[in-house]
Write a protein that holds these residues in place. Sequence first.
Motif, PDB file in Angstrom:
ATOM      1  N   SER A   1       0.912  -1.065   0.072  1.00 33.98           N
ATOM      2  CA  SER A   1      -0.027  -0.077   0.045  1.00 33.98           C
ATOM      3  C   SER A   1       1.009   1.122  -0.129  1.00 33.98           C
ATOM      4  O   SER A   1       0.429   2.213  -0.556  1.00 33.98           O
ATOM      5  CB  SER A   1      -0.900  -0.134   1.124  1.00 33.98           C
ATOM      6  OG  SER A   1      -0.340   0.214   2.481  1.00 33.98           O
TER       7      SER A   1
ATOM      8  N   TYR B   1       2.526   5.200  -3.284  1.00 33.50           N
ATOM      9  CA  TYR B   1       2.823   6.775  -3.314  1.00 33.50           C
ATOM     10  C   TYR B   1       3.862   6.841  -4.443  1.00 33.50           C
ATOM     11  O   TYR B   1       3.587   8.068  -4.788  1.00 33.50           O
ATOM     12  CB  TYR B   1       3.724   6.794  -1.865  1.00 33.50           C
ATOM     13  CG  TYR B   1       2.635   7.288  -0.843  1.00 33.50           C
ATOM     14  CD1 TYR B   1       1.917   8.434  -0.928  1.00 33.50           C
ATOM     15  CD2 TYR B   1       2.518   6.291   0.150  1.00 33.50           C
ATOM     16  CE1 TYR B   1       0.886   8.690   0.095  1.00 33.50           C
ATOM     17  CE2 TYR B   1       1.574   6.530   1.085  1.00 33.50           C
ATOM     18  CZ  TYR B   1       0.889   7.543   0.955  1.00 33.50           C
ATOM     19  OH  TYR B   1      -0.088   7.824   2.205  1.00 33.50           O
TER      20      TYR B   1
ATOM     21  N   LEU C   1      -6.078   1.835  -5.426  1.00 34.00           N
ATOM     22  CA  LEU C   1      -7.029   1.855  -4.102  1.00 34.00           C
ATOM     23  C   LEU C   1      -7.921   0.787  -4.259  1.00 34.00           C
ATOM     24  O   LEU C   1      -8.351   0.011  -3.074  1.00 34.00           O
ATOM     25  CB  LEU C   1      -7.645   3.161  -3.810  1.00 34.00           C
ATOM     26  CG  LEU C   1      -6.791   4.148  -3.081  1.00 34.00           C
ATOM     27  CD1 LEU C   1      -7.628   5.576  -3.087  1.00 34.00           C
ATOM     28  CD2 LEU C   1      -6.559   3.653  -1.955  1.00 34.00           C
TER      29      LEU C   1
ATOM     30  N   LEU D   1       2.702  14.932   2.793  1.00 33.13           N
ATOM     31  CA  LEU D   1       3.799  13.612   2.706  1.00 33.13           C
ATOM     32  C   LEU D   1       4.626  13.546   4.113  1.00 33.13           C
ATOM     33  O   LEU D   1       4.893  12.575   4.685  1.00 33.13           O
ATOM     34  CB  LEU D   1       5.057  14.146   1.633  1.00 33.13           C
ATOM     35  CG  LEU D   1       4.592  13.967   0.261  1.00 33.13           C
ATOM     36  CD1 LEU D   1       5.470  14.409  -0.690  1.00 33.13           C
ATOM     37  CD2 LEU D   1       4.068  12.678  -0.075  1.00 33.13           C
TER      38      LEU D   1
ATOM     39  N   VAL E   1       2.447  11.572   5.965  1.00 34.07           N
ATOM     40  CA  VAL E   1       2.691  10.167   5.948  1.00 34.07           C
ATOM     41  C   VAL E   1       3.900   9.717   6.705  1.00 34.07           C
ATOM     42  O   VAL E   1       3.830   8.610   7.398  1.00 34.07           O
ATOM     43  CB  VAL E   1       2.927   9.807   4.485  1.00 34.07           C
ATOM     44  CG1 VAL E   1       3.223   8.408   4.152  1.00 34.07           C
ATOM     45  CG2 VAL E   1       1.668  10.327   3.591  1.00 34.07           C
TER      46      VAL E   1
ATOM     47  N   ILE F   1       3.967   6.729   9.650  1.00 29.56           N
ATOM     48  CA  ILE F   1       5.098   5.639   9.620  1.00 29.56           C
ATOM     49  C   ILE F   1       5.759   5.697  10.955  1.00 29.56           C
ATOM     50  O   ILE F   1       5.839   4.653  11.428  1.00 29.56           O
ATOM     51  CB  ILE F   1       5.787   5.521   8.307  1.00 29.56           C
ATOM     52  CG1 ILE F   1       4.818   5.512   6.972  1.00 29.56           C
ATOM     53  CG2 ILE F   1       6.682   4.601   8.337  1.00 29.56           C
ATOM     54  CD1 ILE F   1       5.629   5.664   5.766  1.00 29.56           C
TER      55      ILE F   1
ATOM     56  N   ALA G   1       0.609  -2.386  12.004  1.00 27.69           N
ATOM     57  CA  ALA G   1       0.444  -2.935  10.438  1.00 27.69           C
ATOM     58  C   ALA G   1      -0.840  -2.074   9.918  1.00 27.69           C
ATOM     59  O   ALA G   1      -0.868  -1.716   8.937  1.00 27.69           O
ATOM     60  CB  ALA G   1       0.253  -4.341  10.389  1.00 27.69           C
TER      61      ALA G   1
ATOM     62  N   ILE H   1      -0.207   1.405   9.002  1.00 30.22           N
ATOM     63  CA  ILE H   1       0.317   1.667   7.699  1.00 30.22           C
ATOM     64  C   ILE H   1      -0.631   1.530   6.735  1.00 30.22           C
ATOM     65  O   ILE H   1      -0.601   2.278   5.667  1.00 30.22           O
ATOM     66  CB  ILE H   1       1.715   0.909   7.688  1.00 30.22           C
ATOM     67  CG1 ILE H   1       2.785   1.412   8.500  1.00 30.22           C
ATOM     68  CG2 ILE H   1       2.123   1.023   6.200  1.00 30.22           C
ATOM     69  CD1 ILE H   1       4.147   0.956   8.295  1.00 30.22           C
ATOM     70  N   ILE H   2      -1.421   0.283   6.577  1.00 33.19           N
ATOM     71  CA  ILE H   2      -2.063  -0.188   5.655  1.00 33.19           C
ATOM     72  C   ILE H   2      -3.360   0.998   5.624  1.00 33.19           C
ATOM     73  O   ILE H   2      -3.616   1.290   4.328  1.00 33.19           O
ATOM     74  CB  ILE H   2      -2.754  -1.502   6.229  1.00 33.19           C
ATOM     75  CG1 ILE H   2      -1.695  -2.591   5.953  1.00 33.19           C
ATOM     76  CG2 ILE H   2      -3.791  -1.909   4.971  1.00 33.19           C
ATOM     77  CD1 ILE H   2      -2.084  -3.887   6.150  1.00 33.19           C
TER      78      ILE H   2
ATOM     79  N   TYR I   1      -4.014   4.030   7.286  1.00 35.53           N
ATOM     80  CA  TYR I   1      -3.789   5.468   7.396  1.00 35.53           C
ATOM     81  C   TYR I   1      -2.986   5.864   6.364  1.00 35.53           C
ATOM     82  O   TYR I   1      -3.067   6.555   5.506  1.00 35.53           O
ATOM     83  CB  TYR I   1      -3.573   6.200   8.851  1.00 35.53           C
ATOM     84  CG  TYR I   1      -4.585   6.122   9.704  1.00 35.53           C
ATOM     85  CD1 TYR I   1      -5.471   6.949   9.815  1.00 35.53           C
ATOM     86  CD2 TYR I   1      -4.686   4.983  10.611  1.00 35.53           C
ATOM     87  CE1 TYR I   1      -6.424   7.221  10.695  1.00 35.53           C
ATOM     88  CE2 TYR I   1      -5.757   5.025  11.671  1.00 35.53           C
ATOM     89  CZ  TYR I   1      -6.695   6.148  11.543  1.00 35.53           C
ATOM     90  OH  TYR I   1      -7.747   6.096  12.372  1.00 35.53           O
ATOM     91  N   GLY I   2      -1.635   5.096   6.434  1.00 39.41           N
ATOM     92  CA  GLY I   2      -0.840   5.469   5.375  1.00 39.41           C
ATOM     93  C   GLY I   2      -0.906   5.090   4.149  1.00 39.41           C
ATOM     94  O   GLY I   2      -0.673   5.837   3.160  1.00 39.41           O
ATOM     95  N   GLY I   3      -1.439   4.237   4.026  1.00 37.42           N
ATOM     96  CA  GLY I   3      -1.830   3.608   2.522  1.00 37.42           C
ATOM     97  C   GLY I   3      -3.015   3.955   1.630  1.00 37.42           C
ATOM     98  O   GLY I   3      -3.091   4.244   0.800  1.00 37.42           O
ATOM     99  N   ALA I   4      -4.076   4.013   2.675  1.00 37.73           N
ATOM    100  CA  ALA I   4      -5.291   4.192   2.178  1.00 37.73           C
ATOM    101  C   ALA I   4      -5.933   5.715   2.145  1.00 37.73           C
ATOM    102  O   ALA I   4      -6.079   6.562   1.239  1.00 37.73           O
ATOM    103  CB  ALA I   4      -6.475   3.242   2.470  1.00 37.73           C
TER     104      ALA I   4
ATOM    105  N   MET J   1      -4.465   8.716   3.348  1.00 39.28           N
ATOM    106  CA  MET J   1      -3.409   9.608   3.005  1.00 39.28           C
ATOM    107  C   MET J   1      -3.385   9.724   1.479  1.00 39.28           C
ATOM    108  O   MET J   1      -3.418  10.818   0.875  1.00 39.28           O
ATOM    109  CB  MET J   1      -2.116   9.598   3.555  1.00 39.28           C
ATOM    110  CG  MET J   1      -1.989   9.720   5.086  1.00 39.28           C
ATOM    111  SD  MET J   1      -2.800  11.045   5.459  1.00 39.28           S
ATOM    112  CE  MET J   1      -1.969  12.346   4.649  1.00 39.28           C
ATOM    113  N   VAL J   2      -3.614   8.508   0.721  1.00 42.20           N
ATOM    114  CA  VAL J   2      -3.530   8.518  -0.602  1.00 42.20           C
ATOM    115  C   VAL J   2      -4.523   9.376  -1.161  1.00 42.20           C
ATOM    116  O   VAL J   2      -4.546  10.028  -1.869  1.00 42.20           O
ATOM    117  CB  VAL J   2      -3.553   6.984  -1.160  1.00 42.20           C
ATOM    118  CG1 VAL J   2      -4.058   7.033  -2.626  1.00 42.20           C
ATOM    119  CG2 VAL J   2      -2.334   6.216  -0.773  1.00 42.20           C
TER     120      VAL J   2
END
Lengths: 318, 165
Positions: free
Chosen positions: A117, A121, A147, B30, B33, B37, B53, B56-57, B59-62, B64-65
């Motif tokens: 994930s 970025y 996503l 950024l 992010v 992390i 985990a 990150i998956i 908040y960081g991955g979905a 924030m994207v």
Amino acid sequence: MIDWSRTALTIVVILGGVLTLAGMLIWVERRLLGIWQERYGPNRVGPGGLLQSLADMIKMFAKEDWIPPFADKVVFVLTPAIVVITALMSFAVVPITPGFVIADLNMGILFFLAMSSLAAYSVIIGGWASNSKFAFLGSLRAIAQLLSYEVFMGLSVMGAVLLAGSFNLSEIVEAQRHLWFVVPQFLGFLGFFMAGLAEAHRTPFDMPEAEAELVAGYHAEYSGMKFGMFFVGEYLSVILLSAMIVILFFGGWLGPWLPPVVWFFLKTSIFIVLIFLIRATWPRVRFDQLLSFGWKVVMPLALINLLVTGGVVLWKAG
Amino acid sequence: MEVLFYIAAAVTLVATVRVITHVHAVHALLYLVVALIALALIFYLLGAQFAAALEIIIYGGAIMVLFIFVVMLLGPLAVEQEKSWLTPGTWVGPSVLALVLLGEVGYLIAAGDHLPIDFMETREKGLSIALYGPYVIGVELASMLLLPGLIGAYHLGRRVSKESR
């Protein structure tokens, strides 16, 4: 206590091996594509074209490393590193044989999902920092695609996790001693394979970098070794995807007669070649079809698969 | 372990401060992010692997994207306007309030009445049993909260046919 020298050695072997393999795969793919399309492919440099990747690398280093004046410089330079770092970090939890793994984390599979994930970025910021229309369109597509397919990736893996009763990748492999999970988890396997292809943006899901419409998508403005990093990162994620499929659904290192390492490499190579074959034979799908197929077909199937698997596990437990 | 904890905590703090003070919206995100992390690393060091985990998956991955996605779509960033908003005057209020908290933390440390950092390993199994056992009402409430959001998004995104317009 952790045996530092052993861990360091494992890191060096796995990093070196994986990076060399990723470089070589560029040649392997071009050669295989050539054979499938009834032409030779790169066969001039070294025996059978074996040194083609080396020649490409020298060329990449020698090229002008140009940063467009309109780009966001710091982010533009950092982005290619994110691609390679996230892909390489994931290899830390990949168990090649029982003892041959850098970090046998209890939440190995969650670590893999977290890294994949974060890999999103690189694509998104790369397109944004390039500050050009084509790159931006590429990264817009990439966000929607990554996503959406991240959701199914997590969901389709959970069936295997339920059957093994653990997030630990070594334990998941050990749980497949009698039956590979591809048999009870066939839907999960299909979902994971598709999501993995979309995450690695390989054909037929490579719309973020569709050269016919978007020049090169999110990495249109990159040149020299920065472009090379995107390229190597793509092959790293192909290796990673194949390795994860083998571990989760095809019994990892398990197999008769041959030593575990050989089994792991054989199975992984089969999937790498299968991914190349898909590229050679399938056209790109349309972007709206990709998204609606994901949300309307794969998502319900993954949920039903999870529901049935959970029911069966509970029923067996009594 | 404590050294790692303090390093991660320092990274979190610096990154979070930059989130607030940076005039460039995407750069600020950024930094956010990075802060998330680093926060995940803190969770991991405290033994909450599963929370790390998920941090990150999700908040960081979905999330924030999606944030970056929306900010990117806003087009040319109003850096100059942000600069004009971030005057020294705006710092007075938050600084006074933060100083009060800092004083309290200083007092607590000086009083010596605090527990050492507790490294307790929580396995995901124990966490799940707790979540779906005594705390199941919380899970249910959260899912009820998320469902209206889902239905609302579906309603907004529906295709309007020409006749009904």
